[in-house]
Design a protein around this motif. Structure first.
Motif, PDB file in Angstrom:
ATOM      1  N   GLY A  77      12.208 -48.523  37.678  1.00  0.00           N
ATOM      2  CA  GLY A  77      12.058 -47.748  36.518  1.00  0.00           C
ATOM      3  C   GLY A  77      10.230 -46.593  36.134  1.00  0.00           C
TER       4      GLY A  77
ATOM      5  N   LEU B 194      11.029 -48.158  31.788  1.00  0.00           N
ATOM      6  CA  LEU B 194      11.940 -48.264  31.439  1.00  0.00           C
ATOM      7  C   LEU B 194      13.231 -48.748  32.089  1.00  0.00           C
ATOM      8  CD1 LEU B 194      11.850 -45.623  28.304  1.00  0.00           C
ATOM      9  CD2 LEU B 194      11.416 -47.926  28.010  1.00  0.00           C
ATOM     10  N   TYR B 195      14.492 -48.832  32.263  1.00  0.00           N
ATOM     11  CA  TYR B 195      14.989 -49.584  33.425  1.00  0.00           C
ATOM     12  C   TYR B 195      16.361 -48.756  32.978  1.00  0.00           C
ATOM     13  CZ  TYR B 195      11.818 -52.176  35.313  1.00  0.00           C
ATOM     14  OH  TYR B 195      10.646 -52.778  35.686  1.00  0.00           O
ATOM     15  N   ARG B 196      17.512 -48.486  34.202  1.00  0.00           N
ATOM     16  CA  ARG B 196      18.883 -48.467  33.527  1.00  0.00           C
ATOM     17  C   ARG B 196      19.642 -49.054  32.464  1.00  0.00           C
ATOM     18  NH1 ARG B 196      23.306 -46.607  38.404  1.00  0.00           N
ATOM     19  NH2 ARG B 196      22.611 -48.630  39.347  1.00  0.00           N
ATOM     20  N   HIS B 197      19.400 -50.211  33.239  1.00  0.00           N
ATOM     21  CA  HIS B 197      20.111 -51.724  32.333  1.00  0.00           C
ATOM     22  C   HIS B 197      18.727 -51.912  31.649  1.00  0.00           C
ATOM     23  CE1 HIS B 197      21.462 -55.101  31.308  1.00  0.00           C
ATOM     24  NE2 HIS B 197      21.188 -55.266  32.733  1.00  0.00           N
ATOM     25  N   SER B 198      19.411 -52.006  30.046  1.00  0.00           N
ATOM     26  CA  SER B 198      17.438 -51.497  28.744  1.00  0.00           C
ATOM     27  C   SER B 198      17.100 -53.266  28.522  1.00  0.00           C
ATOM     28  CB  SER B 198      18.882 -50.981  28.274  1.00  0.00           C
ATOM     29  OG  SER B 198      19.856 -51.953  27.661  1.00  0.00           O
TER      30      SER B 198
ATOM     31  N   ASN C 291      14.369 -53.567  29.358  1.00  0.00           N
ATOM     32  CA  ASN C 291      13.071 -52.745  29.277  1.00  0.00           C
ATOM     33  C   ASN C 291      11.862 -53.396  28.643  1.00  0.00           C
ATOM     34  OD1 ASN C 291      14.389 -50.475  30.363  1.00  0.00           O
ATOM     35  ND2 ASN C 291      15.138 -50.368  28.111  1.00  0.00           N
TER      36      ASN C 291
ATOM     37  N   TYR D 154      10.913 -56.426  24.279  1.00  0.00           N
ATOM     38  CA  TYR D 154      11.315 -56.818  25.731  1.00  0.00           C
ATOM     39  C   TYR D 154      13.200 -56.302  25.157  1.00  0.00           C
ATOM     40  CZ  TYR D 154      12.223 -58.605  29.690  1.00  0.00           C
ATOM     41  OH  TYR D 154      12.855 -58.518  31.570  1.00  0.00           O
ATOM     42  N   GLY D 155      13.610 -55.622  26.259  1.00  0.00           N
ATOM     43  CA  GLY D 155      15.048 -55.748  26.157  1.00  0.00           C
ATOM     44  C   GLY D 155      16.066 -54.863  25.191  1.00  0.00           C
ATOM     45  N   GLY D 156      14.386 -54.102  24.276  1.00  0.00           N
ATOM     46  CA  GLY D 156      14.834 -53.642  22.744  1.00  0.00           C
ATOM     47  C   GLY D 156      14.516 -54.844  21.418  1.00  0.00           C
TER      48      GLY D 156
END
Length: 448
Positions: free
Chosen positions: A207, A236-240, A243, A273-275
């Motif tokens: 991240g 933040l990660y590539r797999h949102s 996040n 979390y996760g947007g």
């Protein structure tokens, strides 16, 4: 008391110290067999810089001093950095002065006068916490009685008067368990084994982490200021879906009667979390700091709040948190601290209500141009009742350990590389919360 008056008081202590304790040889003929630079000896260059400074040409003096900071003789480098730092102080370039004094202390950590000068520069730019820490380190190394008296008076009067300030950290964060989840594919329940989806199980990832805070200080009276603050951090990660972002804002006061500092505040925090908005919390906090002596400090904080979990109303409830911390400088290069923490969280469903307590230990030490630290923590948590699906009430032990270093040798404009490693292991009677995690941080942070 203004920063100028505070810094003047501390510089007076440094002057007293100079009479009996020298950070480096200050006499013009101190360095034996002084090296030659462009046909001139170091002594001659120091004399030329002094003449330029007295003649009203500080730029020429700065050029000479900066050249001498690269001299192969350690005493010449130390003298050049000290003179350069004091030149910056006279020009009110306190951040530049702090950086130069920090470089000098990297080579001469026992130089008490330089550490006091550094504290004065840090106070002038509003970094109260760092200034206090440098004073404690100086006193731990031993000071003459008359100097210790002035330093104690300064430490008592020290107040941050910087009207606005901010800090920032950025880094890459490799993590073996970004969602702090179990590595088990199934969980035992009172009905039947429950299969977990891939996202609900331990997931590793790389991240990007950013964190920062800012404040505004508006004086209301001699020892009272209005203090609004905002802070935020996110990974933040590539797999949102993983996040994790949080932000908070607080309005408060800073009251500084005598040696104390008391900060009551109220505010709100939000976590996504996760947007998606995961939780929001409204809190009221009171923070107290008290210097015990020249080497140690005691702090305590009490927080009360209400939590609103957007995805599960059964978790909503009150949040209480209390902590007390003791910090001490062991000597001029090291120190440590211990913090005791207790937390109580209620919930509509007693299965989500918990009580926990723990202890955190911290040790730091300077090695040349590197500031290193290690941490160790332990926690005990117990739930009020068992959750419907699980056969056991939640009971946990958590062990955490970490270490890291700030590499000031690579400092640039007040920032330096930061390396940090963390280990976390949580043993739980509820398999959903049983996990292990190893994470690192490779980033930049403030150099002082």
């Amino acid at each position: 008391m203004s920063h100028a008056r505070l810094a003047s008081a501390l510089l007076a202590a440094a002057t007293l110290l100079a009479a009996g304790v020298s950070h480096a040889q200050t006499a013009p003929d101190a360095p034996p067999a002084p090296p030659r630079i462009e046909g001139l000896s170091a002594v001659q260059l120091f004399e030329a810089a002094g003449r330029a400074d007295k003649a009203g040409d500080p730029a020429a003096a700065e050029t000479i001093y900066r050249a001498l900071t690269g001299d192969p003789d350690a005493e010449v480098r130390a003298e050049a950095r000290f003179r350069l730092g004091t030149l910056y102080e006279r020009q009110r370039r306190f951040r530049d002065a702090a950086l130069v004094f920090r470089q000098l202390l990297d080579e001469k950590p026992g130089a008490a006068r330089v550490r006091i000068e550094l504290a004065a520069a840090l106070a002038a730019i509003g970094d109260e916490g760092a200034a206090r820490r440098e004073l404690r380190q100086a006193q731990a190394g031993g000071l003459p009685p008359q100097v210790a008296l002035v330093v104690n008076q300064f430490a008592t009067a020290l107040r941050s008067r910087k009207p606005i300030g901010a800090s920032f950290e950025f880094g890459l964060v490799p993590d073996s368990n970004i969602n702090r989840a179990t590595d088990s594919a199934t969980l035992d329940t009172i009905i039947a084994p429950l299969d977990l989806s891939r996202d609900a199980r331990q997931t590793s990832g790389l991240g990007v982490r950013a964190a920062g805070q800012a404040y505004l200080r508006a004086p209301l009276a001699r020892d009272l200021s209005f203090l609004p603050r905002v802070s935020g951090q996110g990974v933040l990660y590539r797999h949102s879906a993983f996040n994790d972002v949080s932000a908070s804002a607080q309005l408060g006061l800073e009251w500084s009667p005598g040696r104390e500092r008391i900060r009551p505040s109220a505010g709100a925090s939000f976590r996504w979390y996760g947007g998606r908005l995961y939780a929001r919390t409204a809190t009221a906090t009171i923070d107290w700091q008290h210097p015990l002596d020249g080497k140690s400090q005691l702090g305590a904080a009490l927080t009360a709040g209400t939590t609103d979990y957007r995805l599960n109303d059964l978790q909503d409830g009150m949040l209480w948190n209390a902590s007390i911390a003791y910090e001490r400088a062991f000597d001029a290069r090291s120190g440590g601290g211990v913090t005791l923490v207790g937390t109580r969280q209620t919930a509509r469903d007693p299965g989500y209500a918990t009580a926990s307590g723990g202890v955190d230990l911290l040790y730091w030490r300077e090695f040349g141009k590197t500031s290193a630290f290690v941490t160790l923590g332990g926690r005990r948590l117990e739930g009020d009742a068992r959750l419907f699906l699980f056969p056991d009430r939640r009971r946990e032990w958590t062990l955490s350990a970490g270490g890291g270093a700030t590499l000031r040798a690579l400092a640039w404009h007040g920032f330096a590389p930061l390396v940090r490693i963390e280990f976390e292991r949580n043993w739980s009677t509820v398999g959903l919360y049983d996990y292990r995690r190893v994470a690192g941080t490779f980033g930049i942070t403030r150099a002082f």
